[in-house]
Design a protein around this motif. Sequence first.
Motif, PDB file in Angstrom:
ATOM      1  N   LEU A  76       0.822  -1.208   0.000  1.00 45.57           N
ATOM      2  CA  LEU A  76       0.000   0.000   0.000  1.00 45.57           C
ATOM      3  C   LEU A  76       0.860   1.265   0.000  1.00 45.57           C
ATOM      4  CD1 LEU A  76      -2.841  -1.075   2.441  1.00 45.57           C
ATOM      5  CD2 LEU A  76      -3.053  -0.684  -0.025  1.00 45.57           C
ATOM      6  N   ALA A  77       1.992   1.204   0.683  1.00 48.91           N
ATOM      7  CA  ALA A  77       2.864   2.374   0.792  1.00 48.91           C
ATOM      8  C   ALA A  77       3.632   2.655  -0.499  1.00 48.91           C
ATOM      9  CB  ALA A  77       3.857   2.190   1.935  1.00 48.91           C
ATOM     10  N   THR A  78       3.942   1.629  -1.269  1.00 51.27           N
ATOM     11  CA  THR A  78       4.827   1.806  -2.420  1.00 51.27           C
ATOM     12  C   THR A  78       4.153   1.630  -3.771  1.00 51.27           C
ATOM     13  OG1 THR A  78       5.508  -0.519  -2.387  1.00 51.27           O
ATOM     14  CG2 THR A  78       6.831   1.042  -1.085  1.00 51.27           C
ATOM     15  N   THR A  79       2.949   1.136  -3.795  1.00 54.46           N
ATOM     16  CA  THR A  79       2.260   0.903  -5.054  1.00 54.46           C
ATOM     17  C   THR A  79       1.170   1.941  -5.218  1.00 54.46           C
ATOM     18  OG1 THR A  79       2.655  -1.459  -4.816  1.00 54.46           O
ATOM     19  CG2 THR A  79       1.026  -0.796  -6.452  1.00 54.46           C
ATOM     20  N   PRO A  80       1.387   2.905  -6.086  1.00 52.04           N
ATOM     21  CA  PRO A  80       0.336   3.901  -6.267  1.00 52.04           C
ATOM     22  C   PRO A  80      -0.880   3.242  -6.892  1.00 52.04           C
ATOM     23  CG  PRO A  80       2.102   4.251  -7.851  1.00 52.04           C
ATOM     24  CD  PRO A  80       2.517   3.123  -6.967  1.00 52.04           C
ATOM     25  N   GLY A  81      -1.989   3.726  -6.526  1.00 52.14           N
ATOM     26  CA  GLY A  81      -3.201   3.183  -7.113  1.00 52.14           C
ATOM     27  C   GLY A  81      -4.392   3.974  -6.659  1.00 52.14           C
ATOM     28  N   PRO A  82      -5.301   4.199  -7.581  1.00 49.44           N
ATOM     29  CA  PRO A  82      -6.527   4.882  -7.186  1.00 49.44           C
ATOM     30  C   PRO A  82      -7.364   3.956  -6.329  1.00 49.44           C
ATOM     31  CG  PRO A  82      -6.728   4.057  -9.416  1.00 49.44           C
ATOM     32  CD  PRO A  82      -5.320   3.772  -8.961  1.00 49.44           C
ATOM     33  N   ARG A  83      -8.244   4.516  -5.611  1.00 51.88           N
ATOM     34  CA  ARG A  83      -9.170   3.681  -4.852  1.00 51.88           C
ATOM     35  C   ARG A  83      -9.947   2.829  -5.853  1.00 51.88           C
ATOM     36  NH1 ARG A  83     -11.222   5.930   0.514  1.00 51.88           N
ATOM     37  NH2 ARG A  83      -9.441   7.090   1.211  1.00 51.88           N
ATOM     38  N   ALA A  84     -10.348   1.660  -5.390  1.00 52.97           N
ATOM     39  CA  ALA A  84     -11.121   0.771  -6.241  1.00 52.97           C
ATOM     40  C   ALA A  84     -12.423   1.467  -6.639  1.00 52.97           C
ATOM     41  CB  ALA A  84     -11.424  -0.531  -5.489  1.00 52.97           C
ATOM     42  N   GLU A  85     -12.982   1.050  -7.752  1.00 51.83           N
ATOM     43  CA  GLU A  85     -14.246   1.648  -8.186  1.00 51.83           C
ATOM     44  C   GLU A  85     -15.344   1.296  -7.205  1.00 51.83           C
ATOM     45  OE1 GLU A  85     -15.536   1.120 -12.184  1.00 51.83           O
ATOM     46  OE2 GLU A  85     -13.478   1.054 -12.921  1.00 51.83           O
TER      47      GLU A  85
END
Length: 158
Positions: free
Chosen positions: A142-151
Amino acid sequence: MARRIVVLNGPNLNLLGTREPHIYGTATLADVEELCAGRAAAHGLEVSCRQSNHEGELVDALQEAGADPECVGAVLNAGAYTHTSIALHDAVKATGLRLVEVHLSNPHAREPFRHTSFLSPVAEMVVAGAGIDGYGYAVEHLATTPGPRAESSADPRG
């Protein structure tokens, strides 16, 4: 306000260290929380840890995390609720919260009723069988993998 990761633990995880140590190990919940805090701090993040034996309290915690713009995501070991709780699934889906599902043991190597997870379909990652290190892997992800919140679910029928 600092960005944070929420770490949630479900039923009986307050008994870590004494409950079936041949399956779950001897580390305590305090050890898990310390590990998560250290991993998050290394990335400039805080952790907020919560344990509950009550499904509704875990749903509330997921909804609170989902509504918090500073929350990067959640690490969830739902314990037995993994295999029974559509409510937890729906809370993650409704909020769009990034979720990593964690299991201390490998549920697929255990009783058949543990082979089904209602959380995996809404989790972006599942860590199983790594003991408490699995929490560290989850926080790192979670700290190192950018990602938008899930739909979020757009289905008005729920």
